[in-house]
Design an enzyme around this catalytic site. Structure first.
Site, mmCIF file in Angstrom:
data_model
loop_
_atom_site.group_PDB
_atom_site.id
_atom_site.type_symbol
_atom_site.label_atom_id
_atom_site.label_comp_id
_atom_site.label_asym_id
_atom_site.label_seq_id
_atom_site.Cartn_x
_atom_site.Cartn_y
_atom_site.Cartn_z
ATOM 1 N N ARG A 212 0.833 -1.203 0.000
ATOM 2 C CA ARG A 212 0.000 0.000 0.000
ATOM 3 C C ARG A 212 0.869 1.255 0.000
ATOM 4 N NH1 ARG A 212 -1.596 2.749 4.379
ATOM 5 N NH2 ARG A 212 -1.470 0.961 5.792
ATOM 6 N N TYR B 77 -15.515 16.095 -18.531
ATOM 7 C CA TYR B 77 -15.856 14.679 -18.454
ATOM 8 C C TYR B 77 -16.967 14.453 -17.431
ATOM 9 C CZ TYR B 77 -15.222 9.730 -17.311
ATOM 10 O OH TYR B 77 -15.425 8.400 -17.055
ATOM 11 N N ASP C 246 -6.339 17.923 -16.631
ATOM 12 C CA ASP C 246 -6.598 16.556 -17.082
ATOM 13 C C ASP C 246 -6.064 16.424 -18.508
ATOM 14 O OD1 ASP C 246 -7.593 14.170 -18.035
ATOM 15 O OD2 ASP C 246 -9.637 14.485 -17.328
ATOM 16 N N LYS D 189 -6.729 4.796 -20.571
ATOM 17 C CA LYS D 189 -6.958 5.139 -21.967
ATOM 18 C C LYS D 189 -5.653 5.028 -22.761
ATOM 19 C CE LYS D 189 -11.076 7.554 -20.541
ATOM 20 N NZ LYS D 189 -10.979 7.275 -19.087
#
Length: 393
Positions: free
Chosen positions: A51, A104, A178, A203
């Site tokens: 983690r 988005y 972004d 993506k």
């Protein structure tokens, strides 16, 4: 700050990693925990619990820092996790945030979740209107969220001017960008002055739609520490196997994006010749063509077009065979969607109406298939759709 020795296309392929067995590719450390020689050595070990850190994730982060040419990168389990980390790290109740009207749908949904949960003040403006933005940015503006081209209207934002003005009015304002649609190959927002660059690596960076991942990049040490604190606290760091898959996917980014962009340009010209309203920064008819190329190296591989009739748009999508009807973009396979009913379905219809969002808008995310097959598929879908629509009249 990274000082790259090679050009970006080489840096994308060349992955530097430490491995005592001299493996040609980075190994996967598919382990949750790491052993210590003694209790006293726990504080000096590089890794103890995945983690907090993992060698495979570290290799990926170092590789991305080289590609982006930045000082710090963190990888998390989705693009939306990136935005969640940012909002959690830098905003508190009553802080003011500015975001675009065209953004988005998932980002819009998360922003307004924070608005309800944490009493954050969110203001949506037309970020493409520089003078409007300058009139709205104040000393109380704590964070600005930008994307360019916007998704899915493909509008262009003057990133450098907005960022410079925001920092002038409030030096502590965090400007977030972004960069999912452009990737580091086509745009480097940090060079334009933004504080945090993030992308959905689901993506283009991975490119095969078989993992979810997100990348955060910055040059400021304090910003990096605050981002890592949230990532470590919540356990949102990318898992070792997904990190390894992203390392592998990144190697073909240059060649994938080159073909996707080339195909997209040809499809944009084809659709424009059919007299559809095409939104694509690669076309000189785009009203912000010059602005886009002043801050980007290419137009990307996403376009939108309006048919003038929502029923026609729905029928075109239904009749496509090669273009898969799905959300997202950046895959080697071509995708088609109706944002109104898919990626932007979570936005209040009244809000979309206020923003004059075109209901008939089709978004194409162009892949690496043969361009003639893509054009033929779309051409056939359009002809069948018009025939079906006329038959119903």
């Amino acid at each position: 700050m990274s000082n790259p020795k090679y050009n970006i296309n080489t840096r994308i392929v060349k992955v530097f990693h430490e491995d005592g067995n001299q493996a040609s590719i980075p190994p996967i450390y598919q382990s949750t925990t790491f052993k210590a020689d003694s209790i006293d050595s726990l504080s000096t070990n590089n890794y103890d619990y995945t983690r907090s850190g993992n060698p495979t994730r570290t290799t990926l982060q170092s590789h991305l820092a080289s590609i982006i040419n930045c000082k710090h990168t963190w990888v998390v389990n989705s693009g939306m996790a990136c935005l969640d980390v940012i909002l959690s790290a830098f905003l508190k109740p009553n802080d003011e945030l500015i975001a675009g009207e065209d953004l988005y749908g998932g980002s819009d949904r998360l922003l307004h979740f924070f608005e309800r949960k944490s009493n954050i003040k969110i203001n949506h403006y037309d970020t493409t209107n520089l003078e409007l933005m300058k009139s709205k940015i104040t000393k109380d503006t704590k964070l600005i969220l930008l994307e360019s081209p916007t998704n899915p209207l493909i509008n262009v934002v003057n990133v450098k001017e907005i960022t410079s003005y925001a920092h002038k009015i409030n030096p502590n304002c965090i400007v977030v960008f972004d960069n999912t649609m452009m990737t580091p190959l086509l745009m480097n927002p940090l060079e334009l002055g933004v504080d945090i660059h993030y992308e959905s690596a689901t993506k283009y960076l991975n490119g095969h739609h078989d993992i979810m991942a997100g990348v955060l990049a910055c040059n400021n040490d304090e910003i990096a520490k605050k981002l890592f604190f949230v990532i470590n606290s919540t356990g949102s760091g990318l898992a070792p196997f997904d990190s390894w898959l992203l390392i592998r996917g990144l190697k073909t980014l240059s060649i994938r994006l080159e073909r996707e962009q080339e195909n997209c340009m040809k499809l944009a010209n084809y659709l424009q010749n059919l007299n559809f309203k095409v939104r694509y920064t690669g076309l000189k008819s785009h009203p912000q063509y010059n602005l886009h190329f002043s801050q980007c190296k290419g137009p990307g591989a996403v376009l939108s077009f309006e048919t003038g009739n929502i029923k026609l748009s729905e029928l075109i999508i239904k009749n496509c065979k090669l273009f898969s009807t799905t959300v997202s973009f950046g895959s080697v396979s071509s995708l088609i969607s109706l944002p109104l009913k898919m990626s932007h379905a979570s936005i209040d219809p009244n809000v979309l109406k206020e923003r004059n969002f075109p209901q008939d808008l089709i978004r194409l995310c162009v892949g690496i298939e043969d361009i003639n097959d893509l054009i033929n598929d779309l051409d056939n879908a359009i002809r069948l759709a018009k025939r079906e629509l006329n038959a119903k009249l």
